[in-house]
Scaffold this active site. Structure first.
Site, short mmCIF file in Angstrom:
data_model
loop_
_atom_site.label_atom_id
_atom_site.label_comp_id
_atom_site.label_asym_id
_atom_site.label_seq_id
_atom_site.Cartn_x
_atom_site.Cartn_y
_atom_site.Cartn_z
N SER A 139 -29.76 -11.23 -13.35
CA SER A 139 -29.98 -12.17 -12.25
C SER A 139 -28.97 -11.80 -11.18
CB SER A 139 -29.72 -13.60 -12.72
OG SER A 139 -29.67 -14.48 -11.61
N TYR A 152 -24.05 -20.65 -16.40
CA TYR A 152 -25.20 -19.72 -16.34
C TYR A 152 -24.74 -18.41 -15.71
CZ TYR A 152 -29.67 -17.70 -14.90
OH TYR A 152 -30.73 -16.85 -14.71
N1 LIG Z 1 -36.40 -18.03 -12.53
C1 LIG Z 1 -35.33 -17.57 -11.90
O1 LIG Z 1 -34.96 -18.02 -10.79
C2 LIG Z 1 -34.55 -16.44 -12.51
C3 LIG Z 1 -33.75 -15.66 -11.67
C4 LIG Z 1 -33.03 -14.62 -12.20
C5 LIG Z 1 -33.10 -14.36 -13.55
N2 LIG Z 1 -33.87 -15.11 -14.35
C6 LIG Z 1 -33.89 -14.80 -15.78
O2 LIG Z 1 -35.21 -14.49 -16.15
C7 LIG Z 1 -35.38 -14.70 -17.55
C8 LIG Z 1 -36.69 -15.42 -17.80
O3 LIG Z 1 -36.64 -16.72 -17.25
P1 LIG Z 1 -37.87 -17.39 -16.48
O4 LIG Z 1 -37.42 -17.67 -15.10
O5 LIG Z 1 -39.11 -16.62 -16.70
O6 LIG Z 1 -37.91 -18.82 -17.22
P2 LIG Z 1 -38.94 -19.47 -18.24
O7 LIG Z 1 -40.33 -19.47 -17.72
O8 LIG Z 1 -38.33 -20.77 -18.61
O9 LIG Z 1 -38.91 -18.47 -19.48
C9 LIG Z 1 -37.83 -18.40 -20.39
C10 LIG Z 1 -38.33 -17.70 -21.63
O10 LIG Z 1 -37.23 -17.52 -22.52
C11 LIG Z 1 -37.60 -18.04 -23.80
N3 LIG Z 1 -36.41 -18.52 -24.48
C12 LIG Z 1 -35.51 -19.44 -24.02
N4 LIG Z 1 -34.56 -19.65 -24.94
C13 LIG Z 1 -34.87 -18.84 -26.00
C14 LIG Z 1 -34.28 -18.62 -27.27
N5 LIG Z 1 -33.17 -19.26 -27.65
N6 LIG Z 1 -34.88 -17.72 -28.09
C15 LIG Z 1 -36.01 -17.09 -27.73
N7 LIG Z 1 -36.61 -17.26 -26.54
C16 LIG Z 1 -36.04 -18.13 -25.70
C17 LIG Z 1 -38.61 -19.13 -23.51
O11 LIG Z 1 -39.48 -19.31 -24.61
P3 LIG Z 1 -39.43 -20.47 -25.70
O12 LIG Z 1 -38.97 -21.72 -25.01
O13 LIG Z 1 -40.84 -20.50 -26.18
O14 LIG Z 1 -38.48 -19.98 -26.75
C18 LIG Z 1 -39.39 -18.50 -22.36
O15 LIG Z 1 -40.37 -17.64 -22.86
C19 LIG Z 1 -34.13 -15.46 -18.01
O16 LIG Z 1 -33.24 -14.56 -18.62
C20 LIG Z 1 -33.53 -15.96 -16.70
O17 LIG Z 1 -32.14 -16.15 -16.79
C21 LIG Z 1 -34.61 -16.16 -13.86
#
Ligand SMILES: NC(=O)c1ccc[n+]([C@@H]2O[C@H](COP(=O)([O-])OP(=O)(O)OC[C@H]3O[C@@H](n4cnc5c(N)ncnc54)[C@H](OP(=O)(O)O)[C@@H]3O)[C@@H](O)[C@H]2O)c1
Length: 261
Positions: A139, A152
């Protein structure tokens, strides 16, 4: 004779960026192993792309070891691991619950470390068979510490250090390591349009398929680190290094709306 599909293990594939990534990979002929905890969501995505389901909490090292054992029994070689599973941790270091500091560190940082180590025999076999990749979904918060997401940001700084260190350790091994650094992306866990107070930052919120595209390009072009979108986020990361005092004033002004998620 039919060529066996390349195997990708993608964590956090039940929604958001992970889901968009497995859909993009499957469209290119990859066979995906989808890892997450919500069974119904994971099965629905896996069925749509003819993928495989692995229920696993990536923050639990023993569970990750068991998951990797099952995957390696089915697939001796793994060509791609995407360490994407992650969670938010809203609140400053003065307000965030101690348990949340521990959990976000376990999931966002250590989750990728345990998955990479446990799947290394498969990645090494993939490397011998033509090349393998590890993508760490970091990120911009891995380079800049936004005050209301302190724990975070720290987990993402650690994840970026892990990614860079791993890339150096694996140089010449046939396993390439890529860090992808998105800015704000609208997803379930990170509903940025609703929580960001700043209208300026709100203008730069992107959608998951754009990040999936950046992941595929990082692999194709063998890019070590990719910021998506480049503007304004890369500028922000560079400014953090060149003018930390100025960035401190800016990030201290940014805030989330008080909403229950
Ligand atoms: N959205 C943003 O603004 C943003 C920006 C930069 C980086 N990111 C990064 O992108 C990645 C994906 O996030 P997203 O934005 O796509 O959010 P999201 O839609 O909430 O997806 C998060 C995913 O991670 C899984 N997860 C969470 N905790 C877990 C655990 N303990 N074990 C296994 N799986 C787990 C969730 O699945 P389950 O709940 O089914 O386990 C879900 O599939 C993250 O690393 C986040 O930090 C996001």
């Amino acid at each position: 004779m039919a060529v066996a599909p390349r195997i990708a293990v993608v964590t956090g594939a039940s929604s958001g960026i992970g889901e968009a990534t497995v859909r993009a990979l499957a469209a290119r002929g990859w066979r995906c192993v989808l890892v997450a905890r919500r069974e119904n969501r994971l099965r629905a995505v896996a069925e749509a792309i003819d993928g495989e389901v692995e229920l696993c909490d990536v923050g639990d090292r023993d569970a990750v070891t068991a998951m990797a054992g099952r995957v390696l029994e089915r697939h001796a070689a793994v060509q791609l691991l995407v360490n994407n599973a992650g969670m938010p941790a809203r609140g400053t270091y003065l307000t965030v619950a101690p348990e949340l500091v521990e959990e976000v560190t376990r999931v966002n940082y250590l989750g990728g470390v345990w998955c990479t180590r446990a799947l290394m025999p498969g990645l090494e076999a993939g490397a011998r068979a033509g090349g393998a990749h590890v993508v760490n979904l970091v990120s911009v918060a891995g380079t800049v510490a936004f005050a209301p997401a302190g724990a975070y940001a720290a987990s993402k700084h650690a994840q970026l250090a892990f990614s860079r260190s791993l890339a150096a350790a694996l140089r010449g091994s046939g396993i390439s390591v890529h860090a992808v650094l998105p800015g704000f992306v609208e997803t379930e866990g990170f509903p940025q349009k609703g929580v960001l107070r700043s209208r300026l930052l709100g203008r730069f919120v992107i959608e998951s398929p754009q990040v999936a595209d950046a992941i595929l390009k990082a692999i194709d072009k063998n890019r070590a680190e990719v910021t998506v979108p480049w503007f304004p986020y890369r500028t922000i990361s560079v400014l953090q290094t060149l003018a930390p005092g100025l960035m401190g004033r800016f990030t201290g002004m940014a805030d989330y709306r008080k909403v229950t998620l």
